[in-house]
Design an enzyme around this catalytic site. Structure first.
Site, PDB file in Angstrom:
ATOM      1  N   ASP A 103      37.777  31.718  36.730  1.00 53.89           N
ATOM      2  CA  ASP A 103      38.809  31.614  37.764  1.00 53.89           C
ATOM      3  C   ASP A 103      39.178  30.150  37.976  1.00 53.89           C
ATOM      4  O   ASP A 103      38.385  29.242  37.675  1.00 53.89           O
ATOM      5  CB  ASP A 103      38.286  32.184  39.090  1.00 53.89           C
ATOM      6  CG  ASP A 103      37.966  33.672  38.978  1.00 53.89           C
ATOM      7  OD1 ASP A 103      38.559  34.336  38.108  1.00 53.89           O
ATOM      8  OD2 ASP A 103      37.116  34.141  39.760  1.00 53.89           O
TER       9      ASP A 103
HETATM   10  N1  URA Z   1      33.117  36.025  37.740  1.00 56.70           N
HETATM   11  C1  URA Z   1      34.007  35.654  38.690  1.00 56.70           C
HETATM   12  O1  URA Z   1      34.119  36.290  39.715  1.00 56.70           O
HETATM   13  N2  URA Z   1      34.742  34.557  38.466  1.00 56.70           N
HETATM   14  C2  URA Z   1      34.633  33.805  37.343  1.00 56.70           C
HETATM   15  O2  URA Z   1      35.325  32.793  37.215  1.00 56.70           O
HETATM   16  C3  URA Z   1      33.715  34.202  36.378  1.00 56.70           C
HETATM   17  C4  URA Z   1      32.962  35.329  36.587  1.00 56.70           C
END
Ligand code: URA
Length: 235
Positions: A103
């Protein structure tokens, strides 16, 4: 391989542009300036330099990046710059892509490559490559949450509960967990389903490969043969 082809393959522009760079004595092979674009160069263990910057000859560009917050893992980002902007233009020209996505606000280990086989192997659901995350949580972590994550939590749109492959309390509001899938917002959704909330998320490892302690946020380096081995590549 012809020198101008080597430059072109490494993202230094069109064949014509690469030829001009070589003729203008901007390129050296193992420390020796070479102004012949058609010179046949042995690529094994080759290090060439352009304008004094060294480049290892790399059949594929496979890199590890310490992703900072505020970057998107997409070639066409929507709200923030792409992680690819942290790379030199020559690497971006090679059509490299992140392996899986973090993310925008997640930090840590991100692999980037133009090697389709490596990308496929590490992303394949069948391979169940472990990914280790450190999550800072809003509320204190307790054993009931750990037990729920290890037993499996049901996420929206998922038919079966998803289990953490490993999970431990790492501090009052700190949780270390390993997942083997790569579902959208997986860790944040799992922690929420267990009754807590992720405030900060950092990826520490993929497979056996850990984020090097000396790789600062925003920095990248080439994956070595040993790194690829730790990722189980080719096995
Ligand atoms: N899980 C998440 O919620 N976000 C990420 O960036 C990676 C794994």
């Amino acid at each position: 391989m012809q020198l101008e082809r080597i430059l072109q393959k490494h993202g230094f522009g069109t064949r014509k542009g690469c030829r001009a760079m070589i003729r203008n004595e901007r390129v050296a092979i193992n420390g020796q300036v070479c102004d012949d674009p058609f010179a046949d160069v042995d690529t094994e263990h080759l290090i060439f330099s352009v304008d004094g910057v060294d480049w290892p000859y790399a059949e594929f560009a496979s890199l590890i990046l310490n992703k900072p917050a505020g970057y998107e893992c997409s070639r066409k980002p929507q709200h923030h710059p792409s992680v690819l902007e942290l790379l030199p233009v020559q690497l971006r020209e090679r059509d490299v892509q992140p392996i899986g996505r973090l993310d925008e606000d997640t930090t840590g280990l991100l692999l980037i490559t133009d090697d389709g086989q490596l990308n496929h192997q590490l992303s394949s659901a069948k391979r169940k490559v472990p990914k280790v995350y450190l999550a800072t949580t809003k509320h204190p972590v307790d054993q009931a949450q750990i037990d729920a994550l290890l037993a499996g939590v049901l996420l929206n749109d998922e038919p079966e509960p998803i289990r953490a492959a490993a999970c431990e309390i790492a501090g009052e509001c700190l949780l270390r967990l390993t997942v083997t899938e790569g579902k959208y917002h997986q860790v944040k959704r799992m922690v929420a389903a267990a009754g807590n909330r992720v405030e900060v998320l950092h990826r520490e490892a993929v497979g056996e490969l850990k984020l090097p302690a000396d790789l600062k946020p925003g920095e990248w380096r080439w994956l070595s043969a040993a790194d690829l081995q730790q990722l189980g590549y080719g096995q």
